[in-house]
Design an enzyme around this catalytic site. Structure first.
Site, mmCIF file in Angstrom:
data_model
loop_
_atom_site.group_PDB
_atom_site.id
_atom_site.type_symbol
_atom_site.label_atom_id
_atom_site.label_comp_id
_atom_site.label_asym_id
_atom_site.label_seq_id
_atom_site.Cartn_x
_atom_site.Cartn_y
_atom_site.Cartn_z
ATOM 1 N N GLY A 31 9.762 -84.360 -39.337
ATOM 2 C CA GLY A 31 8.444 -84.072 -39.119
ATOM 3 C C GLY A 31 7.719 -85.091 -38.362
ATOM 4 O O GLY A 31 6.341 -85.246 -38.482
ATOM 5 N N GLY A 32 8.454 -86.183 -37.994
ATOM 6 C CA GLY A 32 7.658 -87.389 -37.303
ATOM 7 C C GLY A 32 7.015 -88.494 -38.307
ATOM 8 O O GLY A 32 6.727 -89.384 -37.643
ATOM 9 N N GLU A 77 17.892 -94.555 -33.357
ATOM 10 C CA GLU A 77 18.307 -93.869 -32.157
ATOM 11 C C GLU A 77 17.593 -94.279 -30.905
ATOM 12 O O GLU A 77 16.753 -94.702 -30.716
ATOM 13 C CB GLU A 77 17.628 -92.262 -32.173
ATOM 14 C CG GLU A 77 18.386 -91.534 -33.417
ATOM 15 C CD GLU A 77 17.725 -90.003 -33.540
ATOM 16 O OE1 GLU A 77 16.845 -89.842 -32.782
ATOM 17 O OE2 GLU A 77 18.656 -89.442 -34.303
ATOM 18 N N LYS A 78 18.347 -94.232 -29.714
ATOM 19 C CA LYS A 78 17.673 -94.176 -28.475
ATOM 20 C C LYS A 78 16.488 -93.256 -28.369
ATOM 21 O O LYS A 78 16.511 -92.295 -28.775
ATOM 22 C CB LYS A 78 19.040 -93.971 -27.393
ATOM 23 C CG LYS A 78 18.431 -94.018 -25.992
ATOM 24 C CD LYS A 78 18.578 -95.116 -25.094
ATOM 25 C CE LYS A 78 18.182 -95.172 -23.748
ATOM 26 N NZ LYS A 78 18.095 -96.562 -23.385
ATOM 27 N N LYS A 130 13.636 -94.430 -37.453
ATOM 28 C CA LYS A 130 13.432 -93.349 -38.192
ATOM 29 C C LYS A 130 13.549 -93.346 -39.738
ATOM 30 O O LYS A 130 14.789 -94.084 -40.007
ATOM 31 C CB LYS A 130 14.243 -92.217 -37.550
ATOM 32 C CG LYS A 130 13.749 -91.640 -36.294
ATOM 33 C CD LYS A 130 14.486 -90.577 -35.858
ATOM 34 C CE LYS A 130 14.025 -89.851 -34.626
ATOM 35 N NZ LYS A 130 14.842 -88.712 -34.259
ATOM 36 N N ARG A 146 15.819 -73.770 -44.407
ATOM 37 C CA ARG A 146 14.700 -72.618 -44.631
ATOM 38 C C ARG A 146 14.598 -71.679 -43.516
ATOM 39 O O ARG A 146 14.888 -71.858 -42.518
ATOM 40 C CB ARG A 146 13.646 -73.187 -45.276
ATOM 41 C CG ARG A 146 13.003 -74.240 -43.860
ATOM 42 C CD ARG A 146 11.621 -74.484 -44.010
ATOM 43 N NE ARG A 146 10.931 -74.795 -42.747
ATOM 44 C CZ ARG A 146 11.025 -75.952 -42.242
ATOM 45 N NH1 ARG A 146 11.589 -77.106 -42.890
ATOM 46 N NH2 ARG A 146 10.538 -76.259 -41.142
ATOM 47 N N LYS A 156 3.663 -77.543 -34.740
ATOM 48 C CA LYS A 156 3.910 -76.721 -33.696
ATOM 49 C C LYS A 156 2.863 -75.667 -33.483
ATOM 50 O O LYS A 156 2.214 -75.368 -34.276
ATOM 51 C CB LYS A 156 4.982 -75.944 -34.286
ATOM 52 C CG LYS A 156 6.199 -76.516 -34.064
ATOM 53 C CD LYS A 156 7.495 -75.845 -34.311
ATOM 54 C CE LYS A 156 8.784 -76.802 -34.766
ATOM 55 N NZ LYS A 156 10.012 -76.419 -35.491
ATOM 56 N N ARG A 189 0.395 -69.783 -32.961
ATOM 57 C CA ARG A 189 -0.034 -69.606 -34.137
ATOM 58 C C ARG A 189 -1.508 -70.324 -34.052
ATOM 59 O O ARG A 189 -2.055 -70.957 -33.689
ATOM 60 C CB ARG A 189 0.802 -71.332 -34.888
ATOM 61 C CG ARG A 189 2.134 -71.425 -34.908
ATOM 62 C CD ARG A 189 2.463 -72.524 -35.832
ATOM 63 N NE ARG A 189 3.896 -72.588 -35.783
ATOM 64 C CZ ARG A 189 4.576 -73.358 -36.738
ATOM 65 N NH1 ARG A 189 3.845 -74.174 -37.371
ATOM 66 N NH2 ARG A 189 5.707 -73.535 -36.420
HETATM 67 C C1 MV4 Z 1 12.843 -88.191 -31.427
HETATM 68 C C2 MV4 Z 1 12.185 -88.487 -30.032
HETATM 69 C C3 MV4 Z 1 12.676 -89.208 -28.929
HETATM 70 N N1 MV4 Z 1 13.698 -89.665 -28.954
HETATM 71 N N2 MV4 Z 1 14.009 -88.938 -31.176
HETATM 72 C C4 MV4 Z 1 9.506 -86.364 -33.847
HETATM 73 C C5 MV4 Z 1 9.675 -85.516 -35.091
HETATM 74 C C6 MV4 Z 1 11.201 -85.359 -35.418
HETATM 75 N N3 MV4 Z 1 11.582 -83.995 -35.972
HETATM 76 C C7 MV4 Z 1 11.835 -86.002 -34.259
HETATM 77 N N4 MV4 Z 1 10.893 -86.334 -33.274
HETATM 78 C C8 MV4 Z 1 11.224 -87.212 -32.252
HETATM 79 N N5 MV4 Z 1 12.376 -87.342 -32.297
HETATM 80 C C9 MV4 Z 1 14.440 -89.590 -30.104
HETATM 81 N N6 MV4 Z 1 15.687 -90.193 -30.335
HETATM 82 C C10 MV4 Z 1 10.890 -87.799 -29.869
HETATM 83 C C11 MV4 Z 1 10.321 -87.192 -31.278
HETATM 84 C C12 MV4 Z 1 8.922 -86.450 -31.075
HETATM 85 C C13 MV4 Z 1 8.933 -85.044 -31.013
HETATM 86 C C14 MV4 Z 1 9.975 -84.322 -31.358
HETATM 87 C C15 MV4 Z 1 9.882 -82.967 -31.158
HETATM 88 C C16 MV4 Z 1 8.423 -82.471 -30.907
HETATM 89 C C17 MV4 Z 1 7.573 -83.040 -30.943
HETATM 90 C C18 MV4 Z 1 7.620 -84.603 -30.781
HETATM 91 C C19 MV4 Z 1 6.639 -85.133 -30.534
HETATM 92 C C20 MV4 Z 1 6.836 -86.797 -30.800
HETATM 93 C C21 MV4 Z 1 7.835 -87.301 -30.908
#
Ligand code: MV4
Length: 446
Positions: free
Chosen positions: A164-165, A200-201, A158, A291, A237, A337
């Protein structure tokens, strides 16, 4: 109390902040681009200032223009809403340098949480649970291999400046790590001007659960329970609920205690949201948003609190005046939304709204800046309305949402109302049985 506040935003959130100001007897200043001259937030404000051309870069992100608008109108404080300048530490500093109040956290805390590595190391030191991963930045490929061997594949790379991905890369096995590491670094550098990455895992089926907090400038911190925001498409979202169908009151209380104690220790102020992934009964902190969030109304519905009212009071220096035991979370709330998009292809659908007829009745809230005859401009985010329903139970909130979606008329443009109707008819959704991957699969399977 403040006498006049400038609202540095547009659309439904500008109205949301104006409503809180009106109830507190505070005059409002709207700012707008040349594309928003006829917008509802301009019509309803006490005063308005044009701050630039349609492009957000030149208007809603134009710091000198917004600061000038505040100074010439005699506003004492600026509410940034969400998006735009809401998490820009430099803007918060500039606001303060002009002897104005930024309605939000300190620039230091905005900056701290804006760097995802600093946010995580700070939270880890304070006892907030994290996903197994690198202790900080991963600087070399050798380091990446060593950490992956320790935490086991699959792993995720990351961007420190991400969120926000954006700039995320999965490595399912050792042979994929080198490419994932290089690509994540390159993308992060190009997108954010900062190529720092961490590891991260990879959790394969988590829920996205976030905790709403408020802190005053005198050391009191409270939480308003969690929101389940797992239903996302391309990191946007789509539907949120409070509380999460997967969380028990005991889990909420335990997480709330850890988080409020942590924020008290760092002297955090104003509203904030901590994002967690929840899988196998474990919460793992991933990011913090400094925020007000789009989905804050569901927390307001189950707590009976006006979070924007509280943000303004806190910014003025008032104490919360209540403690955690005074906050009673009851019932269930859902937010849909509604965006100006094709409900099947998600192609943007700006244009003239020929009819706008929002639903009403018990337990229904509509946050929107639309009106009949309004032209949705193509320059900004496609969110046009948030439909929120409240019920004593989740089933009641769902029944109300189905009823409200049937009543809602938005003609002339395409909207995602039909998508929400299909989600609410789905047995898995109704059972609360979903993860962050559910919506993408649902949309693909239709
Ligand atoms: C992750 C994950 C799986 N494992 N971290 C995507 C946006 C960011 N805010 C964090 N995200 C993710 N982090 C680990 N260690 C999967 C996501 C993720 C995700 C997270 C929340 C809502 C939608 C998502 C869609 C794809 C991936």
């Amino acid at each position: 109390m403040f006498k006049k506040i400038l609202i540095a935003n547009r659309g439904e959130i500008a109205l949301r902040v104006q409503r809180a100001c009106r109830e507190l007897g505070i005059a409002t200043v709207a700012v707008h681009s040349t594309a928003d001259t006829d917008a509802m937030h301009v019509r309803l404000a006490d005063e308005s200032v044009c701050i630039g051309p349609p492009s957000a870069r030149d208007s809603y992100l134009n710091m000198p223009a917004i600061l000038s608008a505040a100074l010439i109108t005699g506003a004492e404080a600026i509410h940034p809403g969400y998006g735009f300048l809401s998490e820009n530490a430099t803007f918060a500093e500039m606001v303060e340098a002009h002897n104005l109040t930024f309605i939000g956290p300190s620039p230091t805390h905005i900056r701290m949480m804006g760097d995802k590595i600093t946010a995580k190391t700070t939270m880890a030191e304070l006892g907030v649970p994290l996903v197994p991963g690198s202790p900080g930045e991963v600087e070399t490929l050798e380091e990446a291999f060593a950490i992956a061997d320790k935490i086991k594949y699959p792993v995720l790379i990351k961007a420190a400046a991400g969120g926000g991905g954006r700039g995320m890369k999965v490595a399912g096995q050792k042979s994929e790590l080198e490419a994932a590491f290089r690509e994540a670094r390159a993308e992060a550098g190009a997108a954010f001007g900062n190529n720092a990455v961490y590891m991260e895992k990879y959790l394969d089926k988590p829920r996205h659960i976030e905790l709403q907090v408020l802190a005053d400038s005198h050391g009191s911190v409270v939480h308003f329970g969690e929101r389940d925001c797992s239903l996302q498409r391309r990191h946007q979202k789509v539907l949120e609920e409070a509380g999460s169908p997967a969380i028990t009151p005991a889990q909420r209380d335990a997480l709330g205690k850890i988080v409020t104690e942590a924020l008290q220790k760092i002297g955090y102020r104003n509203a904030g949201t901590l994002e967690f992934l929840y899988q196998d009964e474990q919460f793992s902190f991933i990011e913090m948003n400094t925020r007000l969030q789009v989905e804050h109304p569901v927390s307001e519905m189950i707590s009976g609190m006006d979070l924007v009212h509280e943000q303004i009071r806190i910014a003025f220096g008032e104490t919360l005046g209540y403690t955690q035991s005074d906050i009673h979370l009851t019932g269930h709330a859902i937010e849909c939304r509604i965006t100006a998009e094709d409900p099947e292809t998600f192609a943007p659908s700006p244009g003239l709204v020929s009819v706008f007829h929002p639903p009403g009745g018990l337990g229904v809230r509509v946050d929107s800046a639309l009106y009949t005859g309004y032209r949705v401009p193509p320059h900004y985010d496609s969110l046009i309305a948030k439909l929120i329903t409240y019920g004593k139970s989740r089933d009641e909130a769902i029944a109300r949402m189905k009823r409200a979606l049937r009543e809602f008329v938005i003609s002339g443009i395409k909207t995602t109302i039909p998508l929400h109707q299909r989600i609410l008819e789905n047995p898995e959704f109704c059972a609360g049985d979903y993860t962050i991957h559910w919506l993408e699969r649902f949309v693909a399977s239709e």
